[in-house]
Design a protein around this motif. Structure first.
Motif, mmCIF file in Angstrom:
data_model
loop_
_atom_site.group_PDB
_atom_site.id
_atom_site.type_symbol
_atom_site.label_atom_id
_atom_site.label_comp_id
_atom_site.label_asym_id
_atom_site.label_seq_id
_atom_site.Cartn_x
_atom_site.Cartn_y
_atom_site.Cartn_z
ATOM 1 N N ARG A 1 -10.463 -3.071 0.020
ATOM 2 C CA ARG A 1 -9.390 -2.338 -0.658
ATOM 3 C C ARG A 1 -9.201 -0.967 -0.022
ATOM 4 O O ARG A 1 -10.036 -0.484 0.744
ATOM 5 C CB ARG A 1 -9.714 -2.192 -2.146
ATOM 6 C CG ARG A 1 -11.009 -1.435 -2.422
ATOM 7 C CD ARG A 1 -11.329 -1.395 -3.902
ATOM 8 N NE ARG A 1 -12.482 -0.537 -4.182
ATOM 9 C CZ ARG A 1 -12.871 -0.162 -5.395
ATOM 10 N NH1 ARG A 1 -12.176 -0.567 -6.461
ATOM 11 N NH2 ARG A 1 -13.917 0.619 -5.559
ATOM 12 N N ALA A 2 -8.062 -0.350 -0.339
ATOM 13 C CA ALA A 2 -7.733 0.991 0.164
ATOM 14 C C ALA A 2 -7.070 1.779 -0.950
ATOM 15 O O ALA A 2 -6.475 1.213 -1.874
ATOM 16 C CB ALA A 2 -6.817 0.895 1.370
ATOM 17 N N ARG A 3 -7.157 3.120 -0.819
ATOM 18 C CA ARG A 3 -6.568 3.993 -1.840
ATOM 19 C C ARG A 3 -6.005 5.242 -1.176
ATOM 20 O O ARG A 3 -6.655 5.850 -0.326
ATOM 21 C CB ARG A 3 -7.637 4.404 -2.852
ATOM 22 C CG ARG A 3 -7.129 5.323 -3.953
ATOM 23 C CD ARG A 3 -8.266 5.776 -4.848
ATOM 24 N NE ARG A 3 -9.237 6.591 -4.108
ATOM 25 C CZ ARG A 3 -10.344 7.104 -4.662
ATOM 26 N NH1 ARG A 3 -10.627 6.863 -5.922
ATOM 27 N NH2 ARG A 3 -11.156 7.841 -3.938
ATOM 28 N N LYS A 4 -4.791 5.605 -1.551
ATOM 29 C CA LYS A 4 -4.198 6.852 -1.078
ATOM 30 C C LYS A 4 -4.670 7.992 -1.969
ATOM 31 O O LYS A 4 -4.600 7.893 -3.195
ATOM 32 C CB LYS A 4 -2.674 6.759 -1.099
ATOM 33 C CG LYS A 4 -2.097 5.720 -0.148
ATOM 34 C CD LYS A 4 -0.574 5.722 -0.150
ATOM 35 C CE LYS A 4 -0.030 5.338 -1.512
ATOM 36 N NZ LYS A 4 1.449 5.234 -1.515
ATOM 37 N N ARG A 5 -5.113 9.067 -1.332
ATOM 38 C CA ARG A 5 -5.521 10.252 -2.093
ATOM 39 C C ARG A 5 -4.365 11.232 -2.274
ATOM 40 O O ARG A 5 -4.463 12.187 -3.053
ATOM 41 C CB ARG A 5 -6.666 10.963 -1.360
ATOM 42 C CG ARG A 5 -7.949 10.150 -1.236
ATOM 43 C CD ARG A 5 -9.066 11.058 -0.733
ATOM 44 N NE ARG A 5 -10.331 10.356 -0.627
ATOM 45 C CZ ARG A 5 -10.877 9.969 0.529
ATOM 46 N NH1 ARG A 5 -10.241 10.210 1.670
ATOM 47 N NH2 ARG A 5 -12.042 9.367 0.553
ATOM 48 N N ASP B 1 -12.307 1.112 1.489
ATOM 49 C CA ASP B 1 -13.532 0.514 0.955
ATOM 50 C C ASP B 1 -13.630 -0.878 1.577
ATOM 51 O O ASP B 1 -13.160 -1.866 0.991
ATOM 52 C CB ASP B 1 -13.461 0.454 -0.569
ATOM 53 C CG ASP B 1 -14.747 -0.072 -1.199
ATOM 54 O OD1 ASP B 1 -15.613 -0.576 -0.458
ATOM 55 O OD2 ASP B 1 -14.875 0.006 -2.438
ATOM 56 N N ASP C 1 -5.975 -3.989 -3.264
ATOM 57 C CA ASP C 1 -6.698 -5.046 -2.557
ATOM 58 C C ASP C 1 -5.924 -5.446 -1.308
ATOM 59 O O ASP C 1 -4.702 -5.670 -1.373
ATOM 60 C CB ASP C 1 -6.889 -6.264 -3.460
ATOM 61 C CG ASP C 1 -7.828 -5.982 -4.627
ATOM 62 O OD1 ASP C 1 -8.712 -5.112 -4.479
ATOM 63 O OD2 ASP C 1 -7.665 -6.615 -5.690
ATOM 64 N N ASP D 1 -4.139 7.436 -5.842
ATOM 65 C CA ASP D 1 -5.397 7.218 -6.561
ATOM 66 C C ASP D 1 -5.498 5.836 -7.199
ATOM 67 O O ASP D 1 -6.283 5.644 -8.145
ATOM 68 C CB ASP D 1 -5.631 8.307 -7.625
ATOM 69 C CG ASP D 1 -5.938 9.660 -7.005
ATOM 70 O OD1 ASP D 1 -6.566 9.677 -5.923
ATOM 71 O OD2 ASP D 1 -5.542 10.684 -7.579
ATOM 72 N N THR D 2 -4.750 4.876 -6.656
ATOM 73 C CA THR D 2 -4.823 3.498 -7.133
ATOM 74 C C THR D 2 -5.376 2.608 -6.022
ATOM 75 O O THR D 2 -4.813 2.576 -4.920
ATOM 76 C CB THR D 2 -3.430 2.988 -7.552
ATOM 77 O OG1 THR D 2 -2.909 3.821 -8.592
ATOM 78 C CG2 THR D 2 -3.510 1.550 -8.043
ATOM 79 N N TRP D 3 -6.456 1.901 -6.297
ATOM 80 C CA TRP D 3 -7.014 0.991 -5.291
ATOM 81 C C TRP D 3 -6.101 -0.214 -5.117
ATOM 82 O O TRP D 3 -5.592 -0.759 -6.105
ATOM 83 C CB TRP D 3 -8.404 0.524 -5.697
ATOM 84 C CG TRP D 3 -9.464 1.563 -5.534
ATOM 85 C CD1 TRP D 3 -10.094 2.273 -6.528
ATOM 86 C CD2 TRP D 3 -10.031 2.024 -4.301
ATOM 87 N NE1 TRP D 3 -11.001 3.142 -5.986
ATOM 88 C CE2 TRP D 3 -10.997 3.015 -4.624
ATOM 89 C CE3 TRP D 3 -9.811 1.695 -2.959
ATOM 90 C CZ2 TRP D 3 -11.738 3.671 -3.655
ATOM 91 C CZ3 TRP D 3 -10.563 2.352 -1.994
ATOM 92 C CH2 TRP D 3 -11.514 3.324 -2.331
ATOM 93 N N LEU E 1 0.826 -1.202 0.000
ATOM 94 C CA LEU E 1 0.000 0.000 0.000
ATOM 95 C C LEU E 1 0.865 1.258 0.000
ATOM 96 O O LEU E 1 0.573 2.230 -0.713
ATOM 97 C CB LEU E 1 -0.927 -0.014 1.216
ATOM 98 C CG LEU E 1 -1.860 1.187 1.387
ATOM 99 C CD1 LEU E 1 -2.760 1.371 0.173
ATOM 100 C CD2 LEU E 1 -2.691 1.024 2.661
#
Length: 330
Positions: A149-153, A144, A78, A74-76, A68
């Motif tokens: 899943r997770a995403r860095k903004r 999410d 898993d 901005d990439t999800w 991660l």
């Protein structure tokens, strides 16, 4: 604290299971009857702890945490349910603690020489971290949970060291209960969780360490039953700069190591994950803000403060009464 009499369980035999993990050791003191398969229990306890390390270690390049951290903005990504549970708890406690607890301190930890990148402070790296845009971790990280899943903004380096060990102890407690163990004490470093009482009917007696860097000593003892305890302190890993002791714990609000009069904070909670994270939050917050925060959140906490004449106790909840008994009079 008065004790109630219980009938002992004579069929139980005490066994201690243990093994290495996360640069330290896990252990489980178990009062179990003959129906418990101790070999299988030990194997599953070790597997539970190792799974947490494999997912959440900042020292293992292939851990889920590091995947991660490396992922583009901005990439999800898993992720397993376990690390998502810890991330969700970490973000919640960051909000509740007004940023005193922050899982987004990975770059700070490395810059100050406490991480995997370097073993001494790097002025350029510290300056770079401090120049970064000041956004909170919960603003920079989207979870999410239903989709796993997770995403860095925004650019972000996460570090879960202040919560993952507590979570690992909770996983150990779950394994013990799945094996039908009703009397056990699970431990990993300074994080512990009691499953029930001892088979004799009395609570588990847990020593609280005196915050001294030079040697290990007992400050007092607390009784645990179906409860977790965690301690965060400045006395095992720190930098000495003149008269200042700079803890390995980071204050993201100042972009610097913790530097206050709190030597250690011990917190009681139903889960070790929460006890672990809140102990760090209160240590970072310091004696004034930390005490107010603990009162506001209804936490049971013991602050040990450094004063010119020695350590001073400041306790809330059970720590404000006779819950902590000096070792000398037990």
């Amino acid at each position: 604290m008065p004790k109630t009499s219980f009938e002992p369980v004579p069929a139980c035999k005490r066994t201690t299971l243990h093994g290495p993990t996360m640069g330290t050791r896990w252990s489980a003191t178990v009062d179990a009857d003959a129906s418990v398969n101790l070999a299988a229990l030990r194997q599953e306890l070790a597997a539970a702890v190792e799974q947490v390390d494999a997912q959440m270690s900042p020292w293992k390049p292939d851990s889920d945490l590091m995947r991660l951290n490396r992922a583009p903005v901005d990439t999800w990504v898993d992720l397993p349910a376990e690390i998502l549970e810890v991330l969700a708890c970490a973000l919640a406690i960051q909000r509740l603690s007004a940023g005193a607890f922050d899982p987004g301190v990975g770059a700070l930890v490395d810059a100050w020489g406490f991480g995997a990148m370097r073993d001494a402070p790097d002025g350029a790296a510290i300056h770079s971290v401090r120049q970064a845009a000041p956004r909170t971790t919960h603003e920079c990280l989207a979870l999410d949970l239903p989709a796993g899943r997770a995403r860095k903004r925004a650019p972000l380096q996460l570090d879960l060291c202040a919560i993952a060990k507590g979570y690992a102890v909770d996983r150990m407690a779950a394994v013990l209960q799945q094996h039908g163990v009703a009397h056990a004490l699970a431990a990993l470093d300074g994080e512990l969780r009691a499953v029930g009482r001892q088979a004799s009917g009395v609570p588990w007696a847990v020593a609280l360490e005196r915050p001294e860097a030079e040697h290990r000593a007992v400050h007092g003892v607390i009784d645990l039953q179906d409860l977790a305890v965690a301690t965060s302190g400045d006395y095992r890993r720190y930098l000495q700069v003149g008269d200042a002791r700079l803890s390995h714990n980071m204050d993201a609000r100042r972009a610097a190591p913790v530097n206050n009069t709190v030597a250690s904070v011990t917190v009681l909670a139903r889960t070790c994950m929460h006890a672990d994270a809140w102990a760090t939050a209160l240590l970072v917050a310091g004696p004034g803000e930390g005490l107010a925060m603990a009162q506001r959140m209804g936490l049971e906490a013991l602050f040990l403060l450094r004063r010119p004449k020695g350590l001073v106790d400041m306790g809330l909840g059970r720590f404000g009464s006779a819950a902590v008994v000096p070792e000398a009079i037990r």
